[in-house]
Design an enzyme around this catalytic site. Structure first.
Site, PDB file in Angstrom:
ATOM      1  N   HIS A 225      -3.430-136.197   1.719  1.00 21.49           N
ATOM      2  CA  HIS A 225      -1.923-136.149   1.884  1.00 21.49           C
ATOM      3  C   HIS A 225      -1.461-134.880   2.550  1.00 21.49           C
ATOM      4  CE1 HIS A 225      -3.240-134.317  -1.931  1.00 21.49           C
ATOM      5  NE2 HIS A 225      -2.119-133.898  -2.150  1.00 21.49           N
ATOM      6  N   TYR A 226      -2.023-133.481   2.274  1.00 20.61           N
ATOM      7  CA  TYR A 226      -1.936-132.303   2.382  1.00 20.61           C
ATOM      8  C   TYR A 226      -2.360-132.161   3.898  1.00 20.61           C
ATOM      9  CZ  TYR A 226      -1.721-127.289   3.213  1.00 20.61           C
ATOM     10  OH  TYR A 226      -1.811-126.066   3.857  1.00 20.61           O
ATOM     11  N   SER A 227      -3.646-132.868   4.340  1.00 20.39           N
ATOM     12  CA  SER A 227      -4.407-132.893   5.835  1.00 20.39           C
ATOM     13  C   SER A 227      -3.097-133.547   6.640  1.00 20.39           C
ATOM     14  CB  SER A 227      -5.523-133.282   5.733  1.00 20.39           C
ATOM     15  OG  SER A 227      -6.295-132.553   5.251  1.00 20.39           O
TER      16      SER A 227
END
Length: 64
Positions: free
Chosen positions: A49-51
């Site tokens: 999700h962060y990437s």
């Protein structure tokens, strides 16, 4: 968690840019600094999700 991270890291900067870019165009000048991460280019298997949010931010910034 996915939606929260996307909202903060991608949707937030998008909405901010959408609000300020017309003023910058009208004045003929302005700077926007978005902060991304190497995770946006290389990925992070433990935080997809962060990437994904940082990859989207990199794309948004290049488009601008």
């Amino acid at each position: 968690m996915w939606r929260r991270v996307i909202d903060v890291n991608l949707i937030g900067p998008y909405l901010t840019c959408r609000a300020v870019v017309p003023h910058m165009l009208k004045s003929g000048y302005g700077r926007i600094v978005n902060v991304a991460s190497i995770a946006g280019k290389e990925g992070n298997p433990n935080a997809s999700h962060y990437s994904a949010s940082k990859a989207g931010l990199i794309g948004l910034t290049k488009k601008l």
